[in-house]
Structure formats: C-alpha cells, structure tokens
Design an enzyme around this catalytic site. Structure first.
Site, short mmCIF file in Angstrom:
data_model
loop_
_atom_site.label_atom_id
_atom_site.label_comp_id
_atom_site.label_asym_id
_atom_site.label_seq_id
_atom_site.Cartn_x
_atom_site.Cartn_y
_atom_site.Cartn_z
N ARG A 158 -3.09 2.45 3.49
CA ARG A 158 -3.95 1.39 2.96
C ARG A 158 -3.59 0.07 3.64
O ARG A 158 -2.43 -0.14 4.03
CB ARG A 158 -3.72 1.27 1.45
CG ARG A 158 -4.67 0.32 0.78
CD ARG A 158 -4.25 0.04 -0.67
NE ARG A 158 -5.20 -0.86 -1.30
CZ ARG A 158 -4.94 -1.58 -2.37
NH1 ARG A 158 -3.75 -1.51 -2.95
NH2 ARG A 158 -5.86 -2.39 -2.87
N HIS A 159 -4.58 -0.82 3.77
CA HIS A 159 -4.30 -2.15 4.31
C HIS A 159 -3.21 -2.86 3.49
O HIS A 159 -2.95 -2.49 2.34
CB HIS A 159 -5.58 -3.00 4.32
CG HIS A 159 -6.18 -3.13 2.96
ND1 HIS A 159 -5.65 -3.95 1.98
CD2 HIS A 159 -7.22 -2.49 2.38
CE1 HIS A 159 -6.35 -3.82 0.88
NE2 HIS A 159 -7.30 -2.94 1.09
N GLY A 160 -2.63 -3.91 4.05
CA GLY A 160 -1.59 -4.65 3.36
C GLY A 160 -2.14 -5.63 2.34
O GLY A 160 -3.35 -5.65 2.06
N ALA A 215 -0.53 -1.31 1.14
CA ALA A 215 0.15 -0.55 2.20
C ALA A 215 0.59 0.85 1.73
O ALA A 215 1.43 1.49 2.36
CB ALA A 215 1.34 -1.31 2.78
N GLY A 270 -6.97 2.46 6.23
CA GLY A 270 -8.17 2.35 5.41
C GLY A 270 -7.90 1.64 4.10
O GLY A 270 -7.14 0.66 4.06
#
Ligand SMILES: *[C@@H]1O[C@H](CO)[C@@H](O)[C@H](O)[C@H]1NC(C)=O
Ligand SMILES: *[C@@H]1O[C@H](CO)[C@@H](O)[C@H](O)[C@H]1NC(C)=O
Ligand SMILES: *[C@@H]1O[C@H](CO)[C@@H](O)[C@H](O)[C@H]1NC(C)=O
Ligand SMILES: *[C@@H]1O[C@H](CO)[C@@H](O)[C@H](O)[C@H]1NC(C)=O
Length: 465
Positions: free
Chosen positions: A84-86, A395, A352
C-alpha cells in the site's frame, strides 16, 4: 537531488540517535507520550510502526531469524511484494468534514479543559482541500525504510546486482500517492547502494493495481450502491455510536444533536492524521477514550468488511486479475528453476491501495471470522481477527517468497507486514513453509476459475454462475 535527500534522512536519524543516547532512561516514556493512547485503533489511517512497534526504536530493524526455512539448503528465488502507498494527506471529502467540526468547536464549544482551550486558541486548521490524498514526507520515508528493511531481510533477492541487471520490476497504480511511493521505494534502494549512474523504470498498471474501478459488477452492486452498506449505516445510527457522539458533545459542552456521526468521524481523523503525518499527540485525541476508539474502529472495520472484503463475494472476486498475475509470476519462476534456467524476474514490487490489498487477502482467505461483522454484534466481535488496524496501516504489505530447497522442493512463504503468516487452511504446515505445489492445490478452484471478465460482468452466463 536524491543524494541530498538521503543526507537529510541520515542527519535526521543521527539526531534521533543522539537524542535517545542523551536521554537514554527517559526515551521510551518520552516516545510513548507522543503516541495517542488510541493509536492502535486508527484502522486504515494507522501508522505502520503501531503494527511493528520495534520499529519505533529502530526504523531499519530487521530480524532475519523470523524466516525459518525447513532446511539450510533453501534459497530464495522469487519475491512478489504488494504494498500500500505510504502515509498521505486526507482526501478532499474528509478535509471538508474536518473543517465543519473545527468551526463548530471554535465557535460553540464551551468546555474548560486545557486541551480544548489549546484547540481553540493555538491549533490551526492547516488541512486544505487541495491536499487531496497526496503522499506526505512521512509517506516517502515509509517506503524508503521499507525498501531498506526488505533488502536486509532478503539480501540475495533485493540486491544491487539484481536491481542493476533489471531483475527487479516495479508496477504501480496511477494515483500520485502510489507513484510517489514507488519512486520513494526505489530511492530507498539507490541511496542505500549509492547508485547514481542508472535509473529504474516503473510501469503504471491500473488494470492490476486498481482492478476495483474496472470491475463493473463491483462498481454497480457495491461501490455505487448505497444499500450495500446498510449494516454500516445501521451501526452508525445504533446505540454504541450514539454513546460516542454524546460523550464527545459532553466534552465540548455542545448540544447532542450538533455532533453527527460525520463529526465524530472527523474528530477521529483529526487525531489520526495529526499523529500519522506529524507524529504528535494532538489535543483532538482527547475527544475519545479507549472504549470510544474501539467503537470507531469497529465502524471502520464494518465498512471495509462490506465494501472490500467478506461482505459480498464480488469484493474479493474483483481481485481475480491480480491473483492470477501473482501466481503466473510464481509459476514462471518455479518452471524456470525446475528446468534449470535462470529466474528471469527475481522481484516484483507492486504499489497500490488498501482497496487493492484487502480484496486479495480476502480471496486468499485471510482474517475470516466465523461470524460476519454486522450492525448488532459489536460486543460478540470483540476478539475478531478482521481488524484493519492490524492488517492495513499505511505501507501495509503482502509478500510472497518462493524458495528452492533442493531436489525440486519449492516452498512458498507468505508475510504480512513483514511477519510470517500461514495460508488459512494450510495450518498443518504451520512450522514450515508449505510446498508450493500444496499451495497451488489449496487454491486449485481459484487457479482454474476466478476469471475477472466473467466475474465482473453484470450478467453471468448461466453455466458459469
Ligand atoms: C528474532 O526472531 C526470533 C524468532 O522469532 C526470536 O526468537 C528472537 O527473539 C528475535 N530477536 C530479536 C532481537 O527480536
Ligand atoms: C509527488 O509527486 C509530485 C509530482 O507528481 C510532486 O509534485 C510532489 O512534490 C511529490 N511529493 C512528494 C512528497 O514527494
Ligand atoms: C448479526 O450477526 C449475529 C451473529 O453473529 C446474528 O445473530 C444477528 O442476527 C445479526 N444481525 C443482523 C442485523 O443481521
Ligand atoms: C475475548 O477474549 C477474552 C480473552 O481471551 C475473553 O475473556 C472474552 O470472553 C472474549 N470475548 C468474546 C466476546 O468472545
């Protein structure tokens, strides 16, 4: 530019180290003061460090002995990471809600507590609508640090040599927060190895990383269908949530009817964002005690359950395309190994969203409780495994590592947020990594079916229902 950035990070780390050295005896309690008591209930707005608290002391800490291959012969041959994005700013929709609450507190609250006075006189509403979910600096660090830790955990796969020879592939969702996370992950590696003479591409692929937008059946039946979330709505109107709203109103000394469920949510977000973005224990956190936070967490879990997980079959089926993609990479690596060739793709890093990871985790059977989460079983669900605070902080990552243990013995180790997990239903192999062929056998039906086009069309052919 990247070099300067790295120096700043290095300097920052040095400062922290020096600080903790000077105040060695106090450092733990001092750190803890900065952590809101309710931080472990922030659901998808949670900090990654809350899931792995040892990182609070050392953000680059890695313990390689958590990986226990059944024999010393085992070698890592392929790794797929879905990340996952931060940490990011709130979206426009949530900033609007936060503004409304702030205005109310500023103009109408008459409580006398210090923290309330602080909100009214010192705290400024610095969130703006144009922040629109962008990655923040902490989010850049989340991915840089994760990259460094993964290279320490899997040094033979995530290595300078493999990166330089193009054996590490990067795929990302098109959202700016994901692209920036991918760039940060790569920067974590290039700065670690001081690579300045080479750049590394990433591919934008929404069909894989934002499959939920492309799945018509999901969009129509769940995402754009308000009645799909009736259990969530009922819970928000129910007694547990009402009580939280009343307690907030009492603390602020405003009429009960001014604190809506949206307001309560906005207050919870304010506490969560101030912590995730700035690592401060904001006065907004004082609007909740632990019991309230558990109710807020349940409301969020309930939403994720019905919108992205076990609530509806199509939620997980929308990830069929990613599921097949992951297994085709594993198959390819396995086949190359078995036929004595070099593995052509050592590592795939795919960036993602929470909405990318949760349907896939659900398809694989993770975090499935015996009872469905609903509007009336909050108390009975106290010990549920379905807790987005544990599963999906910023994340969050699912990592699949393929091992070659010699003699054609291939094994697959799944890790969630850097901790080994077992495939649900393959529990008898808990002590050791399962054989890859047993994993394939376990998911046989999905491997033979789970066709994205078919699952996602609105009217399935009768013979395929
Ligand atoms: C590392 O992990 C192993 C196995 O889980 C554990 O026994 C050990 O205590 C851990 N070491 C540290 C320093 O955390
Ligand atoms: C993210 O990328 C955009 C360009 O797409 C850039 O303007 C922005 O500064 C970046 N943010 C961070 C935190 O790196
Ligand atoms: C919620 O689930 C429980 C079982 O855990 C069930 O008894 C109850 O009827 C369900 N409530 C609703 C509103 O569906
Ligand atoms: C949850 O687990 C605790 C500790 O094991 C136990 O005391 C409690 O009864 C459980 N609650 C429910 C609702 O199952």
């Amino acid at each position: 530019m990247p070099i300067i950035l790295w120096k700043i990070v290095a300097l920052h780390l040095t400062t922290i180290t020096t600080f903790s050295y000077c105040f060695r005896n106090d450092v733990t309690s001092d750190d803890n003061l900065q952590i809101p008591a309710i931080a472990k209930y922030f659901s998808t707005k949670g900090r990654y460090e809350e899931v792995n608290p040892y990182l609070i002391e050392d953000i680059l800490a890695v313990n390689r002995s958590i990986l226990q291959p059944p024999s010393a012969q085992c070698r890592e041959i392929h790794l797929t990471a879905i990340i996952r994005h931060g940490t990011r700013y709130p979206t426009t929709k949530n900033v609007k809600k936060m503004l409304k609450l702030y205005d109310l507190v500023k103009t109408s609250a008459s409580g006398k507590q210090n923290w309330l006075h602080e909100i009214q006189t010192q705290w400024t509403m610095w969130y703006t609508e144009d922040m629109d979910g962008r990655l923040v600096q902490k989010g850049v660090s989340d991915h840089k640090h994760l990259a460094v830790r993964l290279s320490k955990l899997f040094p033979s796969l995530i290595s300078e040599q493999k990166l330089r020879s193009g054996l590490i592939q990067f795929i990302t969702s098109s959202k700016h927060r994901c692209i920036n996370s991918t760039i940060s992950f790569k920067a974590g590696l290039t700065e670690l190895w001081d690579i300045k003479d080479q750049e590394f591409d990433h591919a934008v692929n929404d069909a894989l990383m934002r499959f939920f937008d492309k799945c018509t059946r999901f969009v129509q039946e769940v995402d754009n269908n308000p009645s799909a979330l009736t259990e969530v709505d009922k819970f928000k109107q129910g007694p547990e949530m009402k009580r939280v709203q009343e307690k907030i109103a009492d603390r602020l000394r405003v009429p009960y009817n001014t604190i809506t469920d949206d307001m309560a949510e906005a207050a919870f977000y304010l506490c969560a964002y101030e912590f995730a973005i700035k690592t401060v224990n904001s006065p907004w956190c004082q609007l909740f005690d632990e019991v309230d936070a558990q109710v807020m967490e349940y409301a969020n879990d309930l939403k994720q359950f019905w919108k992205r997980a076990y609530g509806y079959d199509i939620n997980s089926k929308s990830s069929c395309i990613l599921f097949h993609d992951v297994f085709s990479r594993l198959d390819k690596a396995a086949n190359e190994k078995t036929s004595g060739q070099q593995v052509t793709e050592a590592v795939t890093v795919q960036v993602g969203h929470a909405e990318t990871l949760l349907p896939l985790l659900t398809l694989l059977g993770f975090f499935k409780d015996t009872q469905a989460l609903n509007s009336t079983n909050y108390a009975a669900q106290t010990n549920r495994t379905f807790r987005t605070s544990h599963m999906l902080p910023y994340a969050a990552n699912l990592i699949l590592v393929l091992y070659d243990c010699g003699g054609g013995d291939l094994r697959l180790q799944p890790l969630l947020n850097e901790k080994p997990v077992t495939f649900p239903g393959l529990g008898d192999q808990q002590a050791s990594m399962p054989l890859y062929q047993n994993v394939r056998e376990h998911y046989r039906e999905l491997l033979q079916g789970c066709d994205f086009e078919n699952e996602c069309q609105l009217f399935k052919h009768p013979e395929e229902v």
